[in-house]
Write a protein that holds these residues in place. Structure first.
Motif, PDB file in Angstrom:
ATOM      1  N   SER A  29       0.846  -1.191   0.000  1.00  0.00           N
ATOM      2  CA  SER A  29       0.000   0.000   0.000  1.00  0.00           C
ATOM      3  C   SER A  29       0.884   1.245   0.000  1.00  0.00           C
ATOM      4  CB  SER A  29      -0.904  -0.005   1.230  1.00  0.00           C
ATOM      5  OG  SER A  29      -0.178   0.488   2.331  1.00  0.00           O
ATOM      6  N   ASP A  33       2.140  -0.740   3.845  1.00  0.00           N
ATOM      7  CA  ASP A  33       1.618  -1.984   4.424  1.00  0.00           C
ATOM      8  C   ASP A  33       1.813  -3.141   3.457  1.00  0.00           C
ATOM      9  OD1 ASP A  33       0.777  -0.559   6.604  1.00  0.00           O
ATOM     10  OD2 ASP A  33      -1.260  -0.228   5.802  1.00  0.00           O
ATOM     11  N   ASP A  35       0.891  -7.015   2.077  1.00  0.00           N
ATOM     12  CA  ASP A  35      -0.184  -8.019   2.061  1.00  0.00           C
ATOM     13  C   ASP A  35       0.502  -9.390   2.107  1.00  0.00           C
ATOM     14  OD1 ASP A  35       0.737  -8.579  -0.473  1.00  0.00           O
ATOM     15  OD2 ASP A  35      -1.148  -8.175  -1.501  1.00  0.00           O
ATOM     16  N   ARG A  39       4.502  -9.808   1.898  1.00  0.00           N
ATOM     17  CA  ARG A  39       5.137 -10.271   3.143  1.00  0.00           C
ATOM     18  C   ARG A  39       6.020 -11.489   2.854  1.00  0.00           C
ATOM     19  NH1 ARG A  39       0.687 -11.200   6.368  1.00  0.00           N
ATOM     20  NH2 ARG A  39       0.212  -8.987   6.161  1.00  0.00           N
ATOM     21  N   ARG A  87      -5.713   0.140  -1.726  1.00  0.00           N
ATOM     22  CA  ARG A  87      -6.768  -0.888  -1.750  1.00  0.00           C
ATOM     23  C   ARG A  87      -8.135  -0.331  -2.079  1.00  0.00           C
ATOM     24  NH1 ARG A  87      -5.351  -5.948  -0.377  1.00  0.00           N
ATOM     25  NH2 ARG A  87      -7.489  -6.582   0.024  1.00  0.00           N
ATOM     26  N   GLY A 115      -3.481 -11.073  -4.178  1.00  0.00           N
ATOM     27  CA  GLY A 115      -4.162 -11.341  -2.908  1.00  0.00           C
ATOM     28  C   GLY A 115      -5.671 -11.303  -3.069  1.00  0.00           C
ATOM     29  N   SER A 116      -6.326 -10.500  -2.221  1.00  0.00           N
ATOM     30  CA  SER A 116      -7.781 -10.396  -2.282  1.00  0.00           C
ATOM     31  C   SER A 116      -8.193  -9.041  -2.851  1.00  0.00           C
ATOM     32  CB  SER A 116      -8.361 -10.566  -0.880  1.00  0.00           C
ATOM     33  OG  SER A 116      -7.816  -9.552  -0.041  1.00  0.00           O
ATOM     34  N   GLN A 117      -7.272  -8.398  -3.555  1.00  0.00           N
ATOM     35  CA  GLN A 117      -7.487  -7.040  -4.065  1.00  0.00           C
ATOM     36  C   GLN A 117      -8.767  -6.939  -4.897  1.00  0.00           C
ATOM     37  OE1 GLN A 117      -5.535  -4.166  -3.553  1.00  0.00           O
ATOM     38  NE2 GLN A 117      -7.234  -3.217  -4.645  1.00  0.00           N
TER      39      GLN A 117
END
Ligand code: BES
Ligand code: MN
Ligand code: ZN
Length: 492
Positions: A29, A33, A35, A39, A87, A115-117
Motif C-alpha cells: 500500500s 503496508d 499483504d 510479506r 486498496r 491477494g484479495s485485491q
C-alpha cells in the motif's frame, strides 16, 4: 493479428514467489503496508521489500507506482516488481496500475500476486492493454523468446476469470484497431483491409464487401471520386452483429477508411506525409469495436460500415473545382481534394441510414488537422445533434478514460459551406475547420436520427507513449463504444 498476452488465473500460491521464473510482482500500500504476497516476498528476500519501503525514495510513492528490485536474492525470478496499490483505488486507477506492469513485462513470464485485491480485473485489463507491440515488420533475431504468460494469483480465481472474459474481448478489439492503424499502406491496401474484415465471419459477424460496380450502382459518387486516382479499388464493407432482439433497430457505426491520404491533386507537403498511413483510423475503430462486440457476445444489434479508399493524384484523379453528386442527391463542389474524408463518409452515412434505419449513428474519422490544433492529442472532438445521446457517449468515454470533448455546431458554420455553383463546397476555409467539416456531415444526417461525429485525428495515433499504449496507434474509442453499446443498446 497481435494477440493479447496469454493470461492464467490461479488460486494464491505463495510458495511460487520464491520459485517462479521471469518476473514476480507483489503489492504494497502507499503507506507501506504489506499483504500476504509482499510479506512472503519480503521474507524470502530477507527484508528487501521492507528496506525499499523504509527508503527515502518510497516516501513519495503513489498508487500505481512500480519499483523494481533486480535479481532478488532468495528468488528464482530475475526481477521483483513492487507495485504500489491503494486498496480503495477506483477502476481506472487500477487500470493505470496494471499498465505499469504491462510496460515492464516484455517477453518474460510475469507472476502477479494480487491477494484479495478488489477490481483486479481492471488491473489485468490495464496490463494487457499496455503490453502491446507492433513488430510484424521487424525481422526477428533468431533467439527472440516467445512472449511469456501473465499469471495472476488471487484468492477468488473463479470470479476473476469470469470478470476477465469481456475485458479480454475488448482488448482484442482494441488490438485489431491498433494493428490496422499501425499497418503501412503498401500492406493495408483497400483489398487487404476488406479481407481482414471478411475474416471476421469466423467470429459470428455477417460481412459484405461492396465493390466499385456495386457502389456505382448505389450512386456513391462522392466516395468513388476520392478513390478514382488510385490503383486500389474503392470498397465499402458492411459488418453486422445481431446480438439483440430481431426487431431492435441497430446502432450504426461508420468509419473513414482512407488507407493513404496524399491529399490527391491538392497534394500534401512531403514532411509528415508518411503519417497519413493512419488515415483509416476511424474504420479501424469500427472494425475493432465490431470484433469486441462479437467476441464478447454482447446482446445488442450493431452495424459497422467502413468506406475504404486511397486518395492519390493521377491522370484520373478528381480535380479541384469538380462537381460531384452524392448518393443523397446533393451536389458538392470539390474545392480541395485533401478534404476527402467527408466525401467518403457522407455516402456511407447516407447508405447506412437508408438501409438500416438505425436507432443512432456514430461516425469516426481522422477528419481534420484543425482538431489537433484545438484539442491536441488528449481529446477527440465530439459533435452531435442530440444532447441526450451525446451525454451518454461522453459518460462512457469518461468511464473508460478516453478523452472526448464536445464541440459546437450551428447555422453560421453551415453557411460557410455555400457554393457558387453547387449545393455545397467541401471546405469552409481555415476558421473553425473541424466544425465546418462536421457541418458538412450533418447535411447527410436524416431528420430524427441521433448522431455523433467523432473527429479522432488527434487521438488515433500519437508520437509518444500513452498510459495504455506504446507510441503509435492507441485504439482510442473501442472501449468507450463497447461500454456505450452495453449501457444503451444491450438487452439486460
Ligand atoms: N486526413 C486528414 C486530416 C488529418 C490531419 C488526420 C492530421 C490526421 C492528422 C484530412 O483528410 C485532411 O487532409 N484534412 C485537411 C482539410 C482541409 C483541406 C480543409 C486538413 O486538416 O488540413
Ligand atoms: Mn486529406
Ligand atoms: Zn484524410
Amino acid at each position: 493479428m497481435t494477440q493479447p498476452v496469454a493470461i492464467e488465473i490461479k488460486a494464491t500460491d505463495l510458495d511460487a514467489i520464491a520459485t517462479a521464473t521471469g518476473r514476480v510482482a507483489v503489492c504494497v500500500s502507499p503507506d507501506g503496508d504489506l499483504d500476504p504476497g509482499s510479506r512472503r516476498a519480503n521474507r524470502v528476500t530477507r527484508g528487501a521489500v521492507q528496506r525499499l519501503i523504509d527508503s527515502d525514495g518510497f516516501k513519495s510513492a503513489r498508487h500505481g507506482d512500480l519499483r523494481t528490485l533486480a535479481w532478488p536474492a532468495g528468488m528464482e525470478a530475475e526481477a521483483l516488481d513492487v507495485l504500489v496499490i491503494d486498496r480503495k483505488a477506483k477502476a481506472l486507477e487500477m487500470r493505470q496500475a496494471g499498465a505499469a506492469l504491462g510496460r515492464v513485462k516484455g517477453s518474460q513470464p510475469m507472476h502477479v500476486f494480487t491477494g484479495s485485491q478488489r477490481r483486479t480485473e481492471d488491473l489485468v485489463q490495464g496490463a494487457l492493454l499496455r503490453c502491446y507491440a507492433f513488430d510484424d515488420h521487424k525481422t526477428p533475431s533468431s533467439d527472440r523468446p516467445e512472449t511469456g504468460t501473465l499469471t495472476i494469483y488471487h484468492t477468488r480465481p473463479d470470479d476473476l476469470s469470469e470478470a476477465m472474459s469481456k475485458r479480454v474481448a475488448a482488448v482484442e478489439g482494441a488490438f485489431m484497431t491498433r494493428d490496422l492503424t499501425n499497418e503501412p499502406a503498401n500492406v493495408l491496401t483497400t483489398t487487404e483491409f476488406a479481407n481482414r474484415l471478411d475474416d471476421m465471419r469466423a467470429i459470428g459477424l455477417e460481412v459484405e464487401v461492396l465493390d466499385e460496380a456495386q457502389l456505382t450502382e448505389l450512386g456513391m459518387r462522392t466516395l468513388l471520386s476520392v478513390g478514382q486516382g488510385s490503383d486500389s479499388p474503392s470498397k465499402v464493407v458492411v459488418m453486422q452483429w445481431k446480438g439483440g432482439a430481431d426487431d431492435a433497430a441497430p446502432l450504426a457505426l461508420v468509419g473513414k477508411g482512407v488507407v493513404f491520404d496524399t491529399g490527391g491533386i491538392s497534394l500534401k507537403p512531403a514532411g509528415g506525409m508518411e503519417d497519413m498511413t493512419m488515415d483509416m483510423g476511424g474504420a479501424g475503430v469500427v472494425a475493432g469495436t465490431m470484433r469486441a462486440l462479437a467476441l464478447g457476445k454482447v446482446k445488442a444489434n450493431v452495424v459497422g460500415l467502413v468506406g475504404l479508399v486511397e486518395n492519390m493524384p493521377s491522370g484520373n484523379a478528381t480535380r479541384p473545382g469538380d462537381v460531384v453528386r452524392s448518393m443523397k442527391g446533393d451536389t458538392v463542389e470539390i474545392i480541395n481534394t485533401d478534404a476527402e474524408g467527408r466525401l467518403v463518409l457522407c455516402d456511407v452515412m447516407w447508405y447506412a441510414q437508408d438501409r438500416f434505419k438505425p436507432a443512432g449513428l456514430i461516425d469516426l474519422a481522422t477528419l481534420t488537422g484543425a482538431i489537433i490544433i484545438g484539442l491536441g492529442h488528449e481529446n477527440a472532438g465530439v459533435f452531435s445533434n442530440d444532447d441526450d445521446f451525446c451525454a451518454g457517449f461522453l459518460k462512457s468515454a469518461q468511464a473508460e478514460g478516453e478523452g472526448a470533448w464536445r464541440m459546437p455546431l450551428g447555422k453560421a458554420y453551415d453557411d460557410m459551406l455555400k457554393s457558387r455553383i453547387a449545393d455545397m463546397k467541401n471546405i469552409g476555409g481555415r476558421p473553425a475547420g473541424s466544425i465546418t467539416a462536421a457541418q458538412f456531415l450533418q447535411r447527410f444526417v436524416q431528420d430524427g436520427t441521433p448522431w455523433i461525429h467523432l473527429d479522432i485525428a488527434g487521438v488515433a495515433s500519437v508520437k509518444s507513449d500513452t498510459t495504455y499504449a506504446p507510441k503509435g496507434a492507441t485504439g482510442w474509442g473501442v472501449l468507450s463504444l463497447c461500454r456505450f453499446v452495453e449501457d444503451r443498446f444491450a438487452d439486460k
